[in-house]
Design a protein around this motif. Structure first.
Motif, PDB file in Angstrom:
ATOM      1  N   TYR A  32       0.730  -1.290  -0.001  1.00 32.13           N
ATOM      2  CA  TYR A  32      -0.010   0.006  -0.199  1.00 32.13           C
ATOM      3  C   TYR A  32       0.772   1.247   0.080  1.00 32.13           C
ATOM      4  O   TYR A  32       0.604   2.113  -0.751  1.00 32.13           O
ATOM      5  CB  TYR A  32      -0.989   0.256   1.332  1.00 32.13           C
ATOM      6  CG  TYR A  32      -1.753   1.327   1.229  1.00 32.13           C
ATOM      7  CD1 TYR A  32      -2.787   1.752   0.541  1.00 32.13           C
ATOM      8  CD2 TYR A  32      -1.305   2.316   2.270  1.00 32.13           C
ATOM      9  CE1 TYR A  32      -3.064   2.896   0.795  1.00 32.13           C
ATOM     10  CE2 TYR A  32      -1.860   3.640   2.399  1.00 32.13           C
ATOM     11  CZ  TYR A  32      -2.813   3.850   1.629  1.00 32.13           C
ATOM     12  OH  TYR A  32      -3.570   4.846   1.879  1.00 32.13           O
ATOM     13  N   GLU A  33       1.694   1.357   1.101  1.00 34.51           N
ATOM     14  CA  GLU A  33       2.870   2.458   0.931  1.00 34.51           C
ATOM     15  C   GLU A  33       3.552   2.750  -0.136  1.00 34.51           C
ATOM     16  O   GLU A  33       3.673   3.782  -0.763  1.00 34.51           O
ATOM     17  CB  GLU A  33       3.536   2.386   2.310  1.00 34.51           C
ATOM     18  CG  GLU A  33       2.780   2.839   3.656  1.00 34.51           C
ATOM     19  CD  GLU A  33       2.201   3.952   3.630  1.00 34.51           C
ATOM     20  OE1 GLU A  33       2.707   5.013   3.291  1.00 34.51           O
ATOM     21  OE2 GLU A  33       1.052   4.060   4.183  1.00 34.51           O
TER      22      GLU A  33
ATOM     23  N   LYS B  32       1.291   3.910  -2.863  1.00 35.75           N
ATOM     24  CA  LYS B  32       0.740   5.243  -2.582  1.00 35.75           C
ATOM     25  C   LYS B  32       1.631   6.204  -3.201  1.00 35.75           C
ATOM     26  O   LYS B  32       1.351   7.059  -3.728  1.00 35.75           O
ATOM     27  CB  LYS B  32       0.537   5.461  -1.056  1.00 35.75           C
ATOM     28  CG  LYS B  32      -0.121   6.620  -0.639  1.00 35.75           C
ATOM     29  CD  LYS B  32      -0.523   6.749   0.664  1.00 35.75           C
ATOM     30  CE  LYS B  32       0.722   6.889   1.536  1.00 35.75           C
ATOM     31  NZ  LYS B  32       0.512   7.111   3.077  1.00 35.75           N
ATOM     32  N   LYS B  33       3.035   5.882  -3.006  1.00 35.33           N
ATOM     33  CA  LYS B  33       3.932   6.860  -3.299  1.00 35.33           C
ATOM     34  C   LYS B  33       4.351   6.720  -4.865  1.00 35.33           C
ATOM     35  O   LYS B  33       3.980   8.068  -5.434  1.00 35.33           O
ATOM     36  CB  LYS B  33       5.454   6.356  -2.528  1.00 35.33           C
ATOM     37  CG  LYS B  33       6.543   7.302  -2.822  1.00 35.33           C
ATOM     38  CD  LYS B  33       7.665   6.689  -2.106  1.00 35.33           C
ATOM     39  CE  LYS B  33       7.661   6.816  -0.733  1.00 35.33           C
ATOM     40  NZ  LYS B  33       8.859   6.488  -0.200  1.00 35.33           N
TER      41      LYS B  33
ATOM     42  N   LEU C 274      -5.837   6.821  -3.701  1.00 34.15           N
ATOM     43  CA  LEU C 274      -5.619   5.942  -2.562  1.00 34.15           C
ATOM     44  C   LEU C 274      -6.535   4.798  -2.057  1.00 34.15           C
ATOM     45  O   LEU C 274      -6.132   3.769  -1.712  1.00 34.15           O
ATOM     46  CB  LEU C 274      -5.724   6.874  -1.301  1.00 34.15           C
ATOM     47  CG  LEU C 274      -4.817   8.236  -1.029  1.00 34.15           C
ATOM     48  CD1 LEU C 274      -4.912   8.830  -0.099  1.00 34.15           C
ATOM     49  CD2 LEU C 274      -3.208   7.508  -1.021  1.00 34.15           C
TER      50      LEU C 274
ATOM     51  N   CYS D 134      -5.202   2.086  -4.430  1.00 27.12           N
ATOM     52  CA  CYS D 134      -4.008   1.571  -3.621  1.00 27.12           C
ATOM     53  C   CYS D 134      -4.423   0.629  -2.640  1.00 27.12           C
ATOM     54  O   CYS D 134      -3.866  -0.609  -2.608  1.00 27.12           O
ATOM     55  CB  CYS D 134      -3.176   2.657  -3.270  1.00 27.12           C
ATOM     56  SG  CYS D 134      -2.332   3.596  -4.234  1.00 27.12           S
TER      57      CYS D 134
END
Length: 107
Positions: free
Chosen positions: A79-80, A83-84, A100, A103
């Motif tokens: 997820y992170e 997201k990035k 988001l 994601c």
């Protein structure tokens, strides 16, 4: 944070949640079985305590935490990372909510 740090954070957070909620999961599992059908929350808790003692609320925790911790690590890091990556591709913040959500769904 790097990918390994994110994975570790996800694993630890998931494991903490698992340990905190495992007694309720044991109660729910008993209530869904033939043995505990019809028992209330307190009735099921009393039965677990009478049959197995306090440790009965944590029966099977090791296996569950190990498997779920790995899944939490993978989800959190994915997820992170997504997201990035998505944030670097968006022209502006108009689509941030939908991005988001995407994601989270992909993770």
């Amino acid at each position: 944070l790097g990918p390994a740090d994110l994975a570790l954070a996800g694993a630890v957070a998931t494991m903490i949640g698992d340990v905190a909620l495992h007694p309720l999961d044991c109660i729910k599992t008993l209530q869904q079985s033939n043995v505990g059908a019809g028992l209330s929350l307190l009735g099921a808790a009393r039965k677990i305590m009478a049959d197995s003692g306090f440790s009965g609320f944590y029966s099977g925790l090791g296996t569950y935490v190990t498997a779920d911790g790995g899944a939490g690590a993978l989800k959190f890091a994915t997820y992170e990372g997504l997201k990035k990556w998505v944030a670097s591709k968006l022209p502006d913040d108009r689509y941030a909510g939908a991005a988001l959500f995407g994601c989270a769904a992909a993770a």
